[in-house]
Every structure is written in C-alpha cells, then in structure tokens.
Design an enzyme around this catalytic site. Structure first.
Site, PDB file in Angstrom:
ATOM      1  N   ARG A 137     -36.693 -26.142  -4.824  1.00 43.79           N
ATOM      2  CA  ARG A 137     -37.852 -26.462  -5.642  1.00 43.79           C
ATOM      3  C   ARG A 137     -38.123 -27.956  -5.626  1.00 43.79           C
ATOM      4  O   ARG A 137     -37.280 -28.762  -5.268  1.00 43.79           O
ATOM      5  CB  ARG A 137     -37.628 -26.000  -7.096  1.00 43.79           C
ATOM      6  CG  ARG A 137     -36.408 -26.662  -7.779  1.00 43.79           C
ATOM      7  CD  ARG A 137     -36.829 -27.825  -8.648  1.00 43.79           C
ATOM      8  NE  ARG A 137     -35.693 -28.515  -9.261  1.00 43.79           N
ATOM      9  CZ  ARG A 137     -35.235 -29.688  -8.878  1.00 43.79           C
ATOM     10  NH1 ARG A 137     -35.768 -30.281  -7.832  1.00 43.79           N
ATOM     11  NH2 ARG A 137     -34.232 -30.293  -9.506  1.00 43.79           N
ATOM     12  N   LYS A 187     -39.303 -30.874  -8.392  1.00 36.45           N
ATOM     13  CA  LYS A 187     -39.338 -31.082  -9.836  1.00 36.45           C
ATOM     14  C   LYS A 187     -40.795 -31.171 -10.311  1.00 36.45           C
ATOM     15  O   LYS A 187     -41.634 -31.791  -9.662  1.00 36.45           O
ATOM     16  CB  LYS A 187     -38.593 -32.366 -10.180  1.00 36.45           C
ATOM     17  CG  LYS A 187     -37.959 -32.405 -11.549  1.00 36.45           C
ATOM     18  CD  LYS A 187     -37.081 -33.651 -11.676  1.00 36.45           C
ATOM     19  CE  LYS A 187     -36.271 -33.628 -12.946  1.00 36.45           C
ATOM     20  NZ  LYS A 187     -35.257 -32.570 -12.960  1.00 36.45           N
ATOM     21  N   GLU A 246     -31.167 -33.325  -3.886  1.00 34.49           N
ATOM     22  CA  GLU A 246     -29.992 -32.798  -4.576  1.00 34.49           C
ATOM     23  C   GLU A 246     -29.644 -31.423  -4.019  1.00 34.49           C
ATOM     24  O   GLU A 246     -30.523 -30.571  -3.866  1.00 34.49           O
ATOM     25  CB  GLU A 246     -30.237 -32.678  -6.080  1.00 34.49           C
ATOM     26  CG  GLU A 246     -29.000 -32.183  -6.830  1.00 34.49           C
ATOM     27  CD  GLU A 246     -29.254 -31.914  -8.308  1.00 34.49           C
ATOM     28  OE1 GLU A 246     -28.541 -32.491  -9.135  1.00 34.49           O
ATOM     29  OE2 GLU A 246     -30.166 -31.117  -8.611  1.00 34.49           O
TER      30      GLU A 246
END
Length: 228
Positions: A71, A73, A167
């Site tokens: 995804r 953010k 991340e």
C-alpha cells in the site's frame, strides 16, 4: 503466491477525512509527483519479491513467501504523522522524515521463513537495508510481533536515479491474524476497549507465538518438546 493490493495506490485519488489548511492543500497538489515516485519504488520492491517467489516455485518445493500485500500511505496518515512529530507539512519533510510512505507486508508460513527471507533481502543488490526492528524477538508491549525493514530502493526517472525508502514487514500467517484482529478490536470495534482486553490480547499473542514454534517443528520433522 497471492499478491493483494490495498486499494489503488494513488494518493491524489484518496479522499481525506479532515479539513485541510492552505499548506495542506498545496501538499495535496504536490503529492501527485510524490505518489508517482513512491509507487515506482513500491513496484521495484514488489517485483523483486515476485522474482524470488517464482524462483522458489521453480526450483524448490517450498517458498518462504505465502502472499504479499502492499500500500501507499494515505494523505491523512502522512499529515497526521508529520503533526505528531512536530514537523511542518511539506514535501521536503515527507522525503526526509517519513520512511513508510510505501509499505509491503510479506506473509510467511513459518518463523524460519522470515529470517531466511530477511537474509536474502539484506544481501540483495537491488536495495540497501537502512533500518531493522525485530518485534519478534522483542515484541511490543501490546503483543505485536513482526520484523520490520526499511530499505532504500533505487528507481530510474527522467532526471536520473533516485533512491526512496520502502518499509517491508515480515510476519507469519499467525502473526498477521493476531495483528489484524487486534487492530479491529482496538480501533474499529464499537465496543469499549479495556485494559483487561489488552492483557488478554497479549496472552493470545504469547499463545500464537508458541503455535508458530510448534508449526515450525512439525514442518521440520522435529520431535515434540512435550508429551501429552
């Protein structure tokens, strides 16, 4: 391997739930460029995961990757994070201080898969690991367990090569189940979340950790550590 997208990864199309200030409106306009760049970095990192998974499927009878979710953010989340850190809301601060704009969650079958995959990623020339936090060996107080990596991913754009952080969270199926339900109970449920609920969830996390270790032993053909 199954790859799950968390919605479409275009920040400019994500509606905000807050009333934006003038500076935040300017940020929203600038996010068109930011979105493209982080989406590109995300594609590079996900593609590397796909390559690994396809290689394991071709050469071996087991892949450390069960499935992948990813995804970008949301704009609201980025603004909220900047505010919590006492930072001005602007594009420069996003690049400098927000390392999880782009995120990948890799779900593994077994505990050893997490650390094996970590070893592959940390020696990959595709990107550089710049930060690692092991919430498996040292769980959060809530009971949360996962291995977090921040990796620098190079992308080729018209101006040259740019490096952006992505991340990567590595966790087992059991850890992911606990984290999903914990988030639902703590933040999404209409019921009041209590300290007793938190304590019970920590016990559930401990129990799931034992299950992960037992599943690992069963897979490896190890003898049980106890007898009924």
């Amino acid at each position: 391997m199954m790859i799950e997208k968390s919605g479409t990864i275009r920040l400019r199309d994500i509606p905000t739930t807050t009333r934006l200030t003038q500076e935040e409106q300017e940020l929203a306009a600038g996010m068109v460029r930011v979105t493209h760049l982080y989406r590109s970095a995300l594609k590079v990192a996900v593609t590397q995961m796909e390559i690994l998974d396809e290689e394991f499927a071709r050469l071996y009878d087991h892949s450390p990757i069960h499935h992948i979710e990813y995804r970008i953010k949301t704009l609201d989340s980025i603004i909220d994070k900047l505010h919590r850190r006492g930072l001005e809301v602007n594009i420069d601060n996003i690049y400098a201080h927000i390392q999880d704009v782009a995120g990948i969650r890799v779900i593994c079958n077994y505990l050893d898969d997490i650390y094996y995959l970590r070893s592959l990623l940390t020696r990959s020339e595709s990107y550089t690991v710049i930060r690692e936090v092991d919430y498996i060996k040292a769980p959060k107080e809530t009971g949360y367990r996962s291995l977090h990596l921040i990796v620098n991913v190079p992308i080729v754009i018209s101006e040259g090569t740019m490096v952006l952080p992505v991340e990567i969270q590595l966790r087992t199926i059991a850890m992911d189940m606990w984290a999903s339900l914990e988030h639902e109970l703590r933040y999404k449920s209409d019921r009041q979340f209590t300290e007793q609920d938190a304590a019970r969830l920590r016990l559930c996390s401990d129990a799931i950790s034992e299950i992960d270790r037992e599943m690992q032993d069963i897979y490896q053909g190890n003898e049980p550590k106890y007898h009924a």
